[in-house]
Structure formats: structure tokens, C-alpha cells
Design a protein around this motif. Structure first.
Motif, mmCIF file in Angstrom:
data_model
loop_
_atom_site.group_PDB
_atom_site.id
_atom_site.type_symbol
_atom_site.label_atom_id
_atom_site.label_comp_id
_atom_site.label_asym_id
_atom_site.label_seq_id
_atom_site.Cartn_x
_atom_site.Cartn_y
_atom_site.Cartn_z
ATOM 1 N N ARG A 15 0.841 -1.209 0.000
ATOM 2 C CA ARG A 15 0.000 0.000 0.000
ATOM 3 C C ARG A 15 0.877 1.260 0.000
ATOM 4 O O ARG A 15 0.564 2.238 -0.671
ATOM 5 N N ALA A 16 1.977 1.221 0.736
ATOM 6 C CA ALA A 16 2.888 2.363 0.762
ATOM 7 C C ALA A 16 3.517 2.579 -0.620
ATOM 8 O O ALA A 16 3.674 3.724 -1.066
ATOM 9 N N ASP A 19 0.873 4.214 -2.813
ATOM 10 C CA ASP A 19 0.762 5.639 -2.484
ATOM 11 C C ASP A 19 1.951 6.420 -3.024
ATOM 12 O O ASP A 19 1.801 7.545 -3.526
ATOM 13 N N SER A 20 3.130 5.845 -2.929
ATOM 14 C CA SER A 20 4.336 6.493 -3.417
ATOM 15 C C SER A 20 4.267 6.702 -4.935
ATOM 16 O O SER A 20 4.605 7.781 -5.434
ATOM 17 N N ILE A 22 1.546 6.841 -6.768
ATOM 18 C CA ILE A 22 0.491 7.819 -7.059
ATOM 19 C C ILE A 22 1.030 9.228 -6.833
ATOM 20 O O ILE A 22 0.775 10.151 -7.612
ATOM 21 N N ALA A 23 1.797 9.413 -5.750
ATOM 22 C CA ALA A 23 2.372 10.725 -5.459
ATOM 23 C C ALA A 23 3.347 11.152 -6.563
ATOM 24 O O ALA A 23 3.415 12.331 -6.922
ATOM 25 N N PRO A 28 -3.139 6.335 -10.699
ATOM 26 C CA PRO A 28 -2.901 4.984 -10.177
ATOM 27 C C PRO A 28 -1.839 4.257 -11.006
ATOM 28 O O PRO A 28 -1.828 4.362 -12.233
#
Length: 127
Positions: A15-16, A19-20, A22-23, A28
């Protein structure tokens, strides 16, 4: 023969990584990009994290209503473009027809003039 197995990442690590990515990209990530980020083969990641793969696939594709609206908008735009092209081609065809008719008339007149010029008796040249 011994194989060196790399331990699978925990759900929190996956999940991290999502998120990374996506950032970094603002959208996505693909399953392949995520698997690469985690240092896993694509098939290994898909086999061991099918729920996350399904979530990513869901996020990547717009809802069916949005796809239908996009398809309708694309079809409408294509239809308008094709109508304009058809109208332009019809005008060009009409112009080409008029030019061919004019050339036919000119050709006929020139042939008549040539035919009449041949009926003129040539005078002998003086020495």
C-alpha cells in the motif's frame, strides 16, 4: 540446487508503494510498475496480491457510464468531422465536374477551329 526466495512484502509495504507511485505520477500505477517497484516479477505479484491487482485495474478504468459518454462524444465528433469531409468532397466533385465540362467545350471549339483551318487552301510560296 537451492533457490533464493525473496520474502513477499507485507500488505502495508505494498500500500505504501502504491501511495508512493500515485504521489510521483499523479495517477494509479500499473500492476507492472508496482511489481517492479517492489522488486517482484509481475506474475509473482499478481499471484500473491490479486486483491490489489483488482483494485488497481478498477482505478485504471473509468466507470461504464463514463466510457459510454466518452464513446458517444467520440462518435459525435467523428460524425461531425466525417460530415464536413463529405461536404468538402462533394464541393470538390462539383467543381471538378464543371472544369471537365468546360474543358470538353474548349476541346470541341479548338477541334472545330483546327478542322476549319485545314479547309483553307494553302497558297504556294513565292521564291
Amino acid at each position: 540446487m537451492t533457490t533464493h526466495r525473496r520474502p513477499l512484502p507485507a500488505q502495508a509495504d505494498v500500500r505504501a508503494a502504491v501511495d508512493s507511485l500515485i504521489a510521483e505520477t499523479g495517477r494509479p500505477p500499473s500492476v507492472l510498475a508496482l511489481a517492479t517497484r517492489l522488486g517482484l516479477a509481475n506474475t509473482t505479484f499478481r499471484r500473491n496480491c490479486p486483491d490489489i491487482c483488482a483494485e488497481l485495474a478498477e482505478q485504471a478504468s473509468p466507470p461504464a457510464s463514463a466510457r459510454a459518454a466518452n464513446a458517444f462524444a467520440r462518435a459525435t465528433a467523428d460524425n461531425a468531422r466525417l460530415r464536413r469531409a463529405n461536404r468538402d468532397l462533394a464541393e470538390q466533385l462539383e467543381l471538378a465536374t464543371a472544369v471537365i465540362q468546360r474543358l470538353s467545350i474548349d476541346n470541341h471549339q479548338l477541334r472545330e477551329a483546327l478542322h476549319q483551318a485545314r479547309e483553307v487552301t494553302a497558297l504556294p510560296r513565292r521564291r
